[in-house]
Design an enzyme around this catalytic site. Structure first.
Site, mmCIF file in Angstrom:
data_model
loop_
_atom_site.group_PDB
_atom_site.id
_atom_site.type_symbol
_atom_site.label_atom_id
_atom_site.label_comp_id
_atom_site.label_asym_id
_atom_site.label_seq_id
_atom_site.Cartn_x
_atom_site.Cartn_y
_atom_site.Cartn_z
ATOM 1 N N GLY A 55 0.803 -1.212 0.000
ATOM 2 C CA GLY A 55 0.000 0.000 0.000
ATOM 3 C C GLY A 55 0.835 1.261 0.000
ATOM 4 N N SER A 56 0.255 2.334 -0.489
ATOM 5 C CA SER A 56 0.891 3.650 -0.399
ATOM 6 C C SER A 56 0.770 4.164 1.035
ATOM 7 C CB SER A 56 0.214 4.622 -1.356
ATOM 8 O OG SER A 56 0.366 4.195 -2.686
ATOM 9 N N GLY A 57 1.508 5.231 1.327
ATOM 10 C CA GLY A 57 1.500 5.812 2.663
ATOM 11 C C GLY A 57 2.659 5.372 3.517
ATOM 12 N N HIS A 58 3.488 4.453 2.982
ATOM 13 C CA HIS A 58 4.640 3.953 3.735
ATOM 14 C C HIS A 58 5.952 4.518 3.203
ATOM 15 C CE1 HIS A 58 2.094 1.164 5.854
ATOM 16 N NE2 HIS A 58 1.680 0.613 4.733
ATOM 17 N N ASP A 111 -2.322 -8.662 0.500
ATOM 18 C CA ASP A 111 -1.094 -8.897 -0.258
ATOM 19 C C ASP A 111 -0.930 -10.378 -0.582
ATOM 20 O OD1 ASP A 111 0.042 -6.230 -0.405
ATOM 21 O OD2 ASP A 111 0.341 -6.374 1.744
ATOM 22 N N HIS A 221 -0.600 0.129 10.171
ATOM 23 C CA HIS A 221 -1.868 0.642 9.666
ATOM 24 C C HIS A 221 -2.804 1.020 10.807
ATOM 25 C CE1 HIS A 221 -0.563 -2.458 6.558
ATOM 26 N NE2 HIS A 221 -0.342 -1.282 6.004
#
Length: 334
Positions: A55-58, A111, A221
Site C-alpha cells: 500500500g501507499s503511505g509507507h 497482499d 496501519h
C-alpha cells in the site's frame, strides 16, 4: 492533520506521477498500468527480477527502493491497501530476464491473495516462474509459536536489501528466495505508536490515543498493539522494545546484528537517535556487536508518531548481502 493534496480520490496517482517525474533516471511507469513502476536502468539477462509492493503511505517504502542493488519493480496499492494483481503482473512481465521473478511483500491478507493471484497468472499466461517470500518480523502481532501469522513491518527493508544483493550476485530464483526467507527468519521488529496518522480519503485518525499515552506493538496501519499506557521516557521505550525482541530470538554475546531504528512519519530524527543511543547501550551490555546501523524513516505510516526497532542477526552470507551497494532514489549505500 492537514495534508497538501488536491483530490483525495487521486492522491496516489498524483504522488506516483510526481515521484516518477522527480526521478526519471531511476524509475518509469509502464504504459499499460500507472500503478506499475520499474527501474529505468537496463538489467542484464539471466538476473532474477526483484518485485516488491504494498500500500501507499509507507514512503519511502515501497517505490523508494527500486534501483540498483534492491528491487527492479514495484506494484503500488491504494493507501494502506494491497496492489491489485494487474500491476503486479505487468511489473513481472517487464522485469523478467529469463531467470524468474521474486515477489517480496508483507504478511497481510490482501497482499497474500493478490500476489498469489498474480503469480498464478504469470505462470499460466506468461510462463514466468515466480518465487515468493513474506516478511513477518513484527514480534507483537502473534506469539512465537504462531510466527507464520505475524505482520511484516520495518524489517521488510532488510529482506529487500538481502534479496536484491543475492540477485545481483547471480543467485538463481531458488537461491534468492532462500536468502530472503533467511533474512526474515533472522529479523525481529517491535514498535510503539504515540500519535495517529489521518487518512486522506476520510480525514479520520487511523487509531485513537490520548495525548499522554503510547501503545506498544501498534501496527503500521493502526492495528491494535499489545499494551496501551502512559507515555514513558525514550530509554524506557527502547528497553521494552529491545527486551521483547531478545526474548523472541536468541542472540548471544559475540554475535553481530544490524540495527534499524525506524520512524513512522512524524517522529523527529532527534528522537530516533536518542532511541538508538539506548539500543546501542543495551546491546553493548549484552556483548552483542552492532555491525551496521540505520536510523531514519524507512517504512512509514503517513505522519504517524512513534518508531520501531529492528534487529537482524548476521552470519557471513547475510553480512555480504547487507554490505552490497545500493543506488535508489530514496536510499543510497556505497
Amino acid at each position: 492533520m492537514k495534508k497538501l493534496i488536491n483530490d483525495p480520490k487521486n492522491v496516489v496517482e498524483e504522488m506516483v506521477e510526481g515521484y516518477v517525474s522527480a526521478h526519471p533516471k531511476y524509475i518509469k511507469q509502464l504504459p499499460d498500468n500507472d500503478r506499475a513502476l520499474v527501474t529505468a536502468r537496463e538489467t542484464k539477462q539471466g538476473k532474477v527480477g526483484i518485485l516488491i509492493g504494498g500500500g501507499s503511505g509507507h514512503e519511502p517504502g515501497f517505490l523508494g527502493y527500486v534501483g540498483e542493488g534492491m528491487a527492479d519493480g514495484v506494484a503500488v496499492g491504494n493507501i494502506f491497501a494491497s496492489p491489485s494483481p494487474d500491476p503486479i503482473l505487468e511489473v513481472t512481465k517487464a522485469i523478467d530476464k529469463g531467470a524468474g521473478v521474486a515477489y517480496l511483500y508483507g504478511n497481510y491478507a490482501g497482499d497474500v491473495m493478490n500476489f498469489g493471484m498474480a503469480a498464478e497468472m504469470a505462470d499460466l499466461e506468461e510462463d514466468i516462474e515466480v518465487g515468493m517470500a513474506l516478511a513477518s518480523d513484527d514480534v507483537a502481532s502473534a506469539p512465537k509459536e504462531e510466527k507464520e501469522k505475524r505482520r511484516g513491518i520495518a524489517g521488510e527493508f532488510f529482506i529487500y536489501k538481502s534479496a536484491g544483493a543475492a540477485a545481483d550476485f547471480g543467485y538463481n530464483l531458488e537461491g534468492v528466495i532462500r536468502v530472503a526467507k533467511k533474512a526474515n527468519e533472522n529479523t525481529r521488529s517491535m514498535g510503539v505508536g504515540v500519535s495517529p496518522c489521518y487518512l486522506p480519503q476520510t480525514g479520520e485518525p487511523s487509531f485513537e490515543i490520548g495525548e499522554d499515552e503510547m501503545e506498544i506493538g501498534l501496527g503500521h496501519h493502526g492495528e491494535p498493539g499489545i499494551e496501551k499506557g502512559k507515555i514513558e521516557s525514550a530509554d524506557a521505550i527502547a528497553d521494552r522494545l529491545v527486551s521483547d525482541i531478545l526474548k523472541d530470538i536468541e542472540i548471544t554475546s559475540g554475535e553481530e546484528v544490524v540495527v534499524l531504528v525506524n520512524g513512522l512519519g512524524s517522529t523527529p530524527k532527534m528522537d530516533l537517535y536518542i532511541i538508538y543511543r539506548r539500543v546501542e547501550q543495551i546491546l553493548n551490555e549484552k556483548g552483542i556487536k552492532i555491525y551496521k546501523s540505520y536510523v531514519g524513516d524507512y517504512i512509514t505510516s503517513l505522519e504517524m508518531g512513534g518508531c520501531s526497532v529492528t534487529l537482524m542477526k548476521l552470519d557471513d552470507e547475510l553480512t555480504e548481502m547487507i554490505d552490497h551497494p545500493v543506488d535508489c532514489p530514496l536510499f543510497v549505500q556505497k
